[in-house]
Design an enzyme around this catalytic site. Structure first.
Site, PDB file in Angstrom:
ATOM      1  N   CYS A  63      -3.067   3.989   4.854  1.00 48.55           N
ATOM      2  CA  CYS A  63      -2.259   2.949   4.221  1.00 48.55           C
ATOM      3  C   CYS A  63      -1.926   1.869   5.244  1.00 48.55           C
ATOM      4  O   CYS A  63      -1.440   2.166   6.338  1.00 48.55           O
ATOM      5  CB  CYS A  63      -0.977   3.569   3.659  1.00 48.55           C
ATOM      6  SG  CYS A  63       0.166   2.351   2.950  1.00 48.55           S
ATOM      7  N   CYS A 116       5.040   5.265   0.886  1.00 49.94           N
ATOM      8  CA  CYS A 116       5.785   3.998   0.960  1.00 49.94           C
ATOM      9  C   CYS A 116       5.704   3.162  -0.319  1.00 49.94           C
ATOM     10  O   CYS A 116       6.227   2.052  -0.347  1.00 49.94           O
ATOM     11  CB  CYS A 116       5.294   3.169   2.151  1.00 49.94           C
ATOM     12  SG  CYS A 116       3.651   2.455   1.921  1.00 49.94           S
ATOM     13  N   CYS A 137       0.588   4.413  -2.595  1.00 43.28           N
ATOM     14  CA  CYS A 137       0.788   5.314  -1.474  1.00 43.28           C
ATOM     15  C   CYS A 137       2.032   6.139  -1.785  1.00 43.28           C
ATOM     16  O   CYS A 137       3.082   5.586  -2.100  1.00 43.28           O
ATOM     17  CB  CYS A 137       0.982   4.521  -0.185  1.00 43.28           C
ATOM     18  SG  CYS A 137       1.445   5.553   1.236  1.00 43.28           S
ATOM     19  N   CYS A 172     -10.485   2.709  -7.078  1.00 41.17           N
ATOM     20  CA  CYS A 172     -10.897   1.354  -6.753  1.00 41.17           C
ATOM     21  C   CYS A 172      -9.752   0.708  -5.963  1.00 41.17           C
ATOM     22  O   CYS A 172      -8.726   0.332  -6.536  1.00 41.17           O
ATOM     23  CB  CYS A 172     -11.188   0.605  -8.054  1.00 41.17           C
ATOM     24  SG  CYS A 172     -11.976  -0.984  -7.829  1.00 41.17           S
ATOM     25  N   CYS A 194       2.109   2.029   5.989  1.00 38.08           N
ATOM     26  CA  CYS A 194       2.816   3.132   6.671  1.00 38.08           C
ATOM     27  C   CYS A 194       1.912   4.073   7.465  1.00 38.08           C
ATOM     28  O   CYS A 194       2.412   4.973   8.133  1.00 38.08           O
ATOM     29  CB  CYS A 194       3.637   3.939   5.663  1.00 38.08           C
ATOM     30  SG  CYS A 194       2.630   4.955   4.557  1.00 38.08           S
TER      31      CYS A 194
END
Length: 138
Positions: free
Chosen positions: A54, A106, A103, A126, A57
């Site tokens: 991510c 976060c 995510c 995607c 984070c």
């Protein structure tokens, strides 16, 4: 930050803090649920082996061995690195029914998941390149 079920600290920052940490495009995609143009992201055609994390984070999200060429112009994966790394949320914007992928650590908007991917899962995650970093394997 507070503890969550996976023993990971939930990352929560103010809007101003996210704007300081991210480029304008990364902020628009991850915090405002934007989408980069197809074939414009740095990972749509990447072949480098490694772990996609991510952008916000650093949570480990996808392994490159689950990445495939979907022909859509966005990096696509058939499964997350761990089922607890991502969260899904119903998205009825733009007059469509889709499933948003976030995510789990976060709440960054990553992209959407569709039921038209390859086996073994039949799923196509995607994702937006702007929401990801790649930690290459050496």
């Amino acid at each position: 930050m507070s503890d969550t079920a996976g023993n990971k600290a939930k990352v929560t920052l103010s809007d101003a803090e996210w704007q300081k940490r991210l480029s304008p495009e990364e902020y628009k995609v991850t915090r405002k649920k934007g989408t980069e143009r197809p074939f414009s992201g740095k990972y749509h055609d990447a072949k480098t082996r490694g772990i996609y994390t991510c952008k916000c984070c650093g949570e480990k999200l996808f392994h490159s061995n689950t990445k495939f060429d979907s022909g859509t112009g966005w990096p696509s994966f058939f499964k997350p690195i761990d089922e607890t790394a991502v969260a899904e949320k119903s998205d009825n914007s733009l007059f469509m029914r889709r499933t948003e992928v976030l995510c789990a650590r976060c709440d960054a908007h990553l992209g959407h998941v569709f039921p038209d991917g390859p086996q073994p899962t039949g799923l196509r995650y995607c994702m937006n390149s702007a929401a990801l970093d790649l930690d290459p394997e050496v």
